[in-house]
Scaffold this motif. Structure first.
Motif, PDB file in Angstrom:
ATOM      1  N   UNK A   1       0.925  -1.224  -0.052  1.00  0.00           N
ATOM      2  CA  UNK A   1      -0.031   0.030  -0.053  1.00  0.00           C
ATOM      3  C   UNK A   1       0.721   1.083  -0.025  1.00  0.00           C
ATOM      4  N   UNK A   2       0.756   1.903  -0.910  1.00  0.00           N
ATOM      5  CA  UNK A   2       1.529   3.337  -1.334  1.00  0.00           C
ATOM      6  C   UNK A   2       2.706   3.350  -1.912  1.00  0.00           C
ATOM      7  N   UNK A   3       2.954   1.973  -2.446  1.00  0.00           N
ATOM      8  CA  UNK A   3       4.087   1.801  -3.271  1.00  0.00           C
ATOM      9  C   UNK A   3       4.053   2.622  -4.540  1.00  0.00           C
ATOM     10  N   UNK A   4       4.930   3.536  -4.813  1.00  0.00           N
ATOM     11  CA  UNK A   4       4.871   4.630  -5.850  1.00  0.00           C
ATOM     12  C   UNK A   4       6.141   4.616  -6.815  1.00  0.00           C
ATOM     13  N   UNK A   5       5.825   4.586  -8.247  1.00  0.00           N
ATOM     14  CA  UNK A   5       6.825   4.826  -9.209  1.00  0.00           C
ATOM     15  C   UNK A   5       6.600   6.000  -9.911  1.00  0.00           C
ATOM     16  N   UNK A   6       7.446   7.042 -10.185  1.00  0.00           N
ATOM     17  CA  UNK A   6       7.598   8.103 -10.923  1.00  0.00           C
ATOM     18  C   UNK A   6       7.681   7.549 -12.304  1.00  0.00           C
ATOM     19  N   UNK A   7       7.081   8.404 -13.178  1.00  0.00           N
ATOM     20  CA  UNK A   7       7.380   8.029 -14.676  1.00  0.00           C
ATOM     21  C   UNK A   7       6.733   6.704 -14.841  1.00  0.00           C
ATOM     22  N   UNK A   8       5.735   6.278 -14.645  1.00  0.00           N
ATOM     23  CA  UNK A   8       5.065   5.009 -14.779  1.00  0.00           C
ATOM     24  C   UNK A   8       3.597   4.908 -15.707  1.00  0.00           C
ATOM     25  N   UNK A   9       3.549   5.087 -16.669  1.00  0.00           N
ATOM     26  CA  UNK A   9       2.424   5.151 -17.342  1.00  0.00           C
ATOM     27  C   UNK A   9       2.148   3.678 -17.745  1.00  0.00           C
ATOM     28  N   UNK A  10       0.900   3.086 -17.295  1.00  0.00           N
ATOM     29  CA  UNK A  10       0.569   2.020 -17.449  1.00  0.00           C
ATOM     30  C   UNK A  10       1.006   1.146 -16.458  1.00  0.00           C
ATOM     31  N   UNK A  11       1.588   1.624 -15.200  1.00  0.00           N
ATOM     32  CA  UNK A  11       2.099   1.107 -13.958  1.00  0.00           C
ATOM     33  C   UNK A  11       2.725  -0.350 -13.949  1.00  0.00           C
TER      34      UNK A  11
END
Length: 184
Positions: free
Chosen positions: A128-138
């Motif tokens: 929960x809350x894991x984030x990655x910048x510049x990640x269209x499409x995840x």
């Protein structure tokens, strides 16, 4: 049995199931021999009892601008205990010994169930809350999650193995249960 765990504002429940396999005999030795013949089969042979789990997830990945965030991760954990059960009525003295043996085996397996709950909670905590910048499409955040899961899984496997090693070694709790059951 259902256990609830609050996690980052999200609560989940584990479901426990019990599956019995029949064992034959009316003496401790005959019952124990039947356990050896009919117990759950693992890679190294048959065991007295076994705990398995099925863990699935509902994950909500959300785009936030160019970034992707894992906003929610709700687990569905089903823990199944496979345990022996006499196929016939036991004489009262044998039944008393069986009950003590069975209760000890159940206690051992329930701790495996707790380990699985802990694993699930650890996965949710890192998810929960894991984030990655510049990640269209995840896709990058999904890969980042997988990278975090490997060490958690490896520690989980090691924890189960060490617990069983100690419990089943000479003098360990399971070893003592077997001796108490078989000896007059």
């Amino acid at each position: 049995m259902v256990a609830a765990f609050p996690a980052a504002g999200q609560e989940w429940r584990a479901t426990e199931k019990v599956a019995h396999y029949p064992v034959n005999g009316t003496t401790p030795m005959a019952l124990y021999q039947s356990v050896g013949e009919r117990g759950p089969k693992l890679s190294l042979g048959r065991v007295i009892a076994h705990t398995t789990f099925k863990l699935t997830w509902q994950r909500d990945y959300q785009q936030q601008g160019a970034a992707c965030v894992l906003a929610t991760a709700k687990p569905k954990l089903v823990v199944t205990y496979t345990l022996p059960k006499p196929a016939q009525k036991l004489p009262s003295d044998v039944a008393a010994k069986w009950d003590a043996f069975y209760e000890g085996i159940v206690a051992h397996e329930k701790l495996h169930g707790e380990f699985m709950r802990d694993l699930t909670q650890q996965i949710q905590d890192v998810s929960i809350g894991l984030r990655h910048e510049n990640d269209p499409g995840c896709q990058k955040v999904r890969a980042a999650l997988q990278a975090q899961l490997k060490p958690i899984s490896d520690a989980h496997v090691a924890r189960h193995s060490e617990y069983d090693r100690v419990e089943m070694s000479p003098g360990g709790a399971v070893h003592q249960l077997i001796l108490a059951f078989l000896n007059p």
